[in-house]
Design a protein around this motif. Structure first.
Motif, PDB file in Angstrom:
ATOM      1  N   UNK A 214       0.837  -1.195   0.000  1.00 22.90           N
ATOM      2  CA  UNK A 214       0.000   0.000   0.000  1.00 22.90           C
ATOM      3  C   UNK A 214       0.883   1.261   0.000  1.00 22.90           C
ATOM      4  N   UNK A 215       2.003   1.148   0.708  1.00 18.80           N
ATOM      5  CA  UNK A 215       2.962   2.245   0.811  1.00 18.80           C
ATOM      6  C   UNK A 215       3.393   2.755  -0.565  1.00 18.80           C
ATOM      7  N   UNK A 216       3.668   1.817  -1.461  1.00 15.94           N
ATOM      8  CA  UNK A 216       4.149   2.223  -2.781  1.00 15.94           C
ATOM      9  C   UNK A 216       3.011   2.739  -3.653  1.00 15.94           C
ATOM     10  N   UNK A 218       0.459   4.321  -2.527  1.00 11.97           N
ATOM     11  CA  UNK A 218       0.151   5.672  -2.052  1.00 11.97           C
ATOM     12  C   UNK A 218       1.245   6.648  -2.463  1.00 11.97           C
ATOM     13  N   UNK A 219       2.493   6.174  -2.490  1.00  9.96           N
ATOM     14  CA  UNK A 219       3.579   7.051  -2.923  1.00  9.96           C
ATOM     15  C   UNK A 219       3.289   7.560  -4.328  1.00  9.96           C
ATOM     16  N   UNK A 220       2.850   6.654  -5.206  1.00 11.59           N
ATOM     17  CA  UNK A 220       2.575   7.055  -6.585  1.00 11.59           C
ATOM     18  C   UNK A 220       1.370   7.995  -6.637  1.00 11.59           C
ATOM     19  N   UNK A 221       0.307   7.621  -5.937  1.00 12.11           N
ATOM     20  CA  UNK A 221      -0.899   8.450  -5.983  1.00 12.11           C
ATOM     21  C   UNK A 221      -0.640   9.844  -5.429  1.00 12.11           C
ATOM     22  N   UNK A 222       0.180   9.919  -4.357  1.00 12.18           N
ATOM     23  CA  UNK A 222       0.424  11.212  -3.724  1.00 12.18           C
ATOM     24  C   UNK A 222       1.237  12.138  -4.617  1.00 12.18           C
ATOM     25  N   UNK A 223       1.910  11.567  -5.623  1.00 12.41           N
ATOM     26  CA  UNK A 223       2.655  12.428  -6.556  1.00 12.41           C
ATOM     27  C   UNK A 223       1.762  12.900  -7.681  1.00 12.41           C
ATOM     28  N   UNK A 224       0.495  12.499  -7.632  1.00 15.15           N
ATOM     29  CA  UNK A 224      -0.406  12.913  -8.694  1.00 15.15           C
ATOM     30  C   UNK A 224      -0.462  11.913  -9.831  1.00 15.15           C
ATOM     31  N   UNK A 225      -0.300  10.639  -9.518  1.00 13.76           N
ATOM     32  CA  UNK A 225      -0.455   9.610 -10.544  1.00 13.76           C
ATOM     33  C   UNK A 225      -1.938   9.266 -10.673  1.00 13.76           C
ATOM     34  N   UNK A 226      -2.392   9.050 -11.897  1.00 15.38           N
ATOM     35  CA  UNK A 226      -3.734   8.501 -12.070  1.00 15.38           C
ATOM     36  C   UNK A 226      -3.675   7.028 -11.686  1.00 15.38           C
ATOM     37  N   UNK A 229      -1.443   5.181 -14.027  1.00 18.40           N
ATOM     38  CA  UNK A 229      -0.035   5.509 -13.823  1.00 18.40           C
ATOM     39  C   UNK A 229       0.483   4.855 -12.546  1.00 18.40           C
ATOM     40  N   UNK A 233       3.578   2.331 -12.184  1.00 17.49           N
ATOM     41  CA  UNK A 233       4.704   2.698 -11.324  1.00 17.49           C
ATOM     42  C   UNK A 233       4.915   1.734 -10.172  1.00 17.49           C
TER      43      UNK A 233
END
Ligand code: ATP
Ligand code: MG
Lengths: 335, 259
Positions: A214-216, A218-226, A229, A233
């Motif tokens: 989940x950590x990874x 969320x890392x992607x989503x928090x950078x503005x990944x759809x 994406x 990622x």
């Protein structure tokens, strides 16, 4: 001797540092896992030995005895044992490749839908259906393919042959000028195999995708990944070795599949890429199944040689998969 | 770049459970705002509503307004993905992508914006972001090594570099030092003080000294009991909160007479 025993007993009694039962359980478990691990190696060696020993008479035959005793071996028309194996290896790999090319993207799509897109209830239901599909015996897939799929898909083959016939893959039969009228061709076998292996590949990749930390994500989503994406990622890189493993599992099933191919394919021997032409291809497993009931002892030895070839293909494919997985091991996320 | 945030009457729900009730506060640009409070009082929950990250949790929703320079982030026309490109986030546990190298990690967010970058340009971004996160000297010789080969503190600074590489307006940090040793913690605190000159920073922390050291304003959240919603008790200049808080419960909490 007695002194040390007494001492250790006393030590154990006083400090309670040696939990005896636990230690026994531990060594039993260690023993069990070592035994089962070595058992696998023993079985593998036994299978390889069996194949080699049984195939030896056929492999070492130089006197032409094989050709005289086995009717389907005929070096005169270019069908010596080794030549037949060549055709069959080609057919097996061709049909399995078709199956994988169709099944892998579909399975990954379904697995992603279940793990990351579908609402929870739908995902659970779909997962259940996929697991059920994986349990259907291959004869049933073969019957379905022969009775339902072939008539339904033949018009599509006609269209392929007329519009895309200039591509060697879809070329019509050179003698008749049209594609097979029965649909009993390599492409059909590949499609049925694909449908057969989709459930197993889907089930395994779904599990892998669900394991993405989940950590990874969320890392992607928090950078503005759809969502897509984020999947590219975090989910795909993390599930890479799992996806390869799942594909190999499917490939293993496709390579060894007998009944479905036997019931669908109009067999033949050639190195043709014309997957819309009947009577051009066969697979090792299906060939063995068709010849085995009538085979005499030399025939059996010849068929086992083919089995050996299949065994070697499977090993090579697995080694290739391992190599692919290990190439970027440092980046796998295992550390 | 740095923007101010005004939160008006915000309620946050997990399905039917009201986790945070009626929070209104203002976050000043180019300053560090700390959220403190006992475990479970909804600090993380509230923080995640500032870049709509709560929406990735099924059932989570908000009522109320979050205005960033006057624009309501919850307006129907606003895309949550776009919000997150303006409001970056650093998590409690360092989470660099293990399948990417150090440089790729820094560039991950920029790649998302589908910007075609020349090699030179990419190298510049990597260097400036890593310098910005005080990590450049330690990793400049191994930019192509996996991000997971770094120590925990380095990984966290890599995550900060990754977050600032996309030049957000606001940086949210949820207990960014709680998995780190004191030295790495100090490195990150220094970094926060430097970043303040260009970003609006919001940090959740359980460490009172840390809040006192790095923040300009402090908000204290509390919860009346399990199952009850978390609330904002008071917010003020950090020096005031730690010297003369107006609420009794704030004083109890910061002096350690509490949960
Ligand atoms: N994903 C979730 N689904 C349902 N309830 C949640 C979820 N995450 C948090 N909660 C609940 O919301 C409340 C606030 O949790 P939150 O994690 O925001 O607290 P916190 O102040 O960050 O605590 P801590 O200091 O321990 O991190 C808690 O009661 C928690 O149980
Ligand atoms: Mg929290």
């Amino acid at each position: 001797m007695t002194i040390t025993e007494e001492q250790s007993d006393a030590a154990a009694g006083v400090t309670g540092l040696t939990a005896r039962t636990q230690r026994t359980a531990n060594s039993i478990f260690a023993g069990l896992s070592v035994t089962s691990a070595s058992l696998i190696l023993v079985v593998l060696a036994a299978v390889a030995t069996f194949l080699l020993v049984e195939a030896w008479p056929a492999i070492t035959d130089t006197s032409g005895e094989l050709a005289s005793r086995v009717e389907w071996i005929d070096p005169e028309i270019g069908e010596s044992l080794i030549q037949i194996i060549g055709f069959l290896v080609f057919g097996t790999i061709l049909i399995s490749t078709i199956a994988l090319l169709i099944a892998t993207p579909l399975s990954i799509g379904i697995a992603l839908f279940i793990s990351h897109y579908a609402p929870r209830k739908l995902a659970a239901g779909l997962g259940y259906v996929i697991d059920l599909l994986a349990a259907i015996p291959s004869v049933v897939y073969g019957l379905w393919g022969a009775i339902v799929l072939l008539p339904a898909i033949q018009p599509f083959y006609n269209w392929l042959g007329t519009t895309l016939g200039w591509i060697p893959l879809f070329a019509p039969d050179p003698t008749t000028g049209v594609v097979s009228a029965t649909g009993r061709v390599a492409l059909s076998a590949g499609i049925v195999l694909a449908i057969m292996i989709i459930p197993i590949i889907t089930a395994v990749t779904r599990e892998v995708f669900l394991q993405t930390p989940r950590l990874h994500e969320e890392a992607a989503l928090a950078m503005g990944a759809t969502r897509w994406e984020m999947i590219r990622m975090a989910v795909f890189p993390f599930g890479r070795s799992g996806m390869i493993g799942a594909t190999m599992l499917g490939l293993g099933r496709a390579l060894g599949e007998t009944m479905a191919v036997y019931m669908i394919l109009s067999p033949g021997l050639s190195y043709s890429f014309g997957i819309l032409q009947a009577g051009n291809h066969n697979t090792i497993a299906s060939y063995i199944a068709s010849q085995f009931p009538e085979a005499n002892s030399q025939g059996v030895a010849a068929l086992i040689t083919m089995g050996l070839a299949l065994f070697v293909i499977t090993l090579l494919v697995n080694m290739l998969a391992r190599w692919v997985v290990s190439r970027r091991a440092a980046f796998s996320g295992a550390n | 770049m740095a923007k101010r945030i005004d939160i008006n009457n915000l309620n946050v729900y997990y399905s039917d459970f009201l986790a945070v009730e009626d929070v209104s506060l203002a976050i000043e640009p180019k300053s560090v705002t700390a959220f403190i409070g006992p475990s479970g009082c909804g600090k993380s929950t509230f923080l995640r509503t500032l870049n709509r990250m709560h929406e990735v949790i099924p059932g989570a929703r908000v009522e109320g307004e979050v205005l960033m320079d006057g624009v309501n982030l919850y307006d129907a026309r606003i895309d949550p993905v776009a919000v997150r490109r303006h409001v970056g986030m650093v998590f409690q546990r360092p989470n660099p992508f293990p399948t990417m190298s150090i440089a790729e990690n820094v560039l991950a967010g920029l790649k998302l914006n589908n910007r075609r970058m020349s090699k030179v340009e990419a190298a510049e971004v990597v260097e400036s972001s890593l310098r910005g996160a005080n990590l450049w000297e330690e990793v400049k010789d191994r930019l192509d090594k996996p991000g997971s080969s770094l120590s925990g503190g380095q990984q966290q600074r890599l995550c900060i570099a990754r977050a600032i590489a996309i030049k957000p307006d606001v940086l949210l940090m949820d207990e960014p030092c709680s998995a780190l040793d004191p030295i790495s913690t100090l490195a990150i605190e220094d970094l926060i003080s430097e970043l303040k000159s260009s970003y609006t920073i919001v940090i959740v922390t359980h460490n009172m000294q840390q809040a006192a050291r790095v923040s300009d304003r402090t908000a204290f959240f509390n919860i009346a009991g399990t199952g009850k919603p978390g609330k904002l008790i008071e917010m003020n200049d950090t020096s005031t909160i730690f010297s003369t808080p107006s609420e009794k419960s704030t004083e109890d909490y910061i002096s350690g007479r509490f949960g």
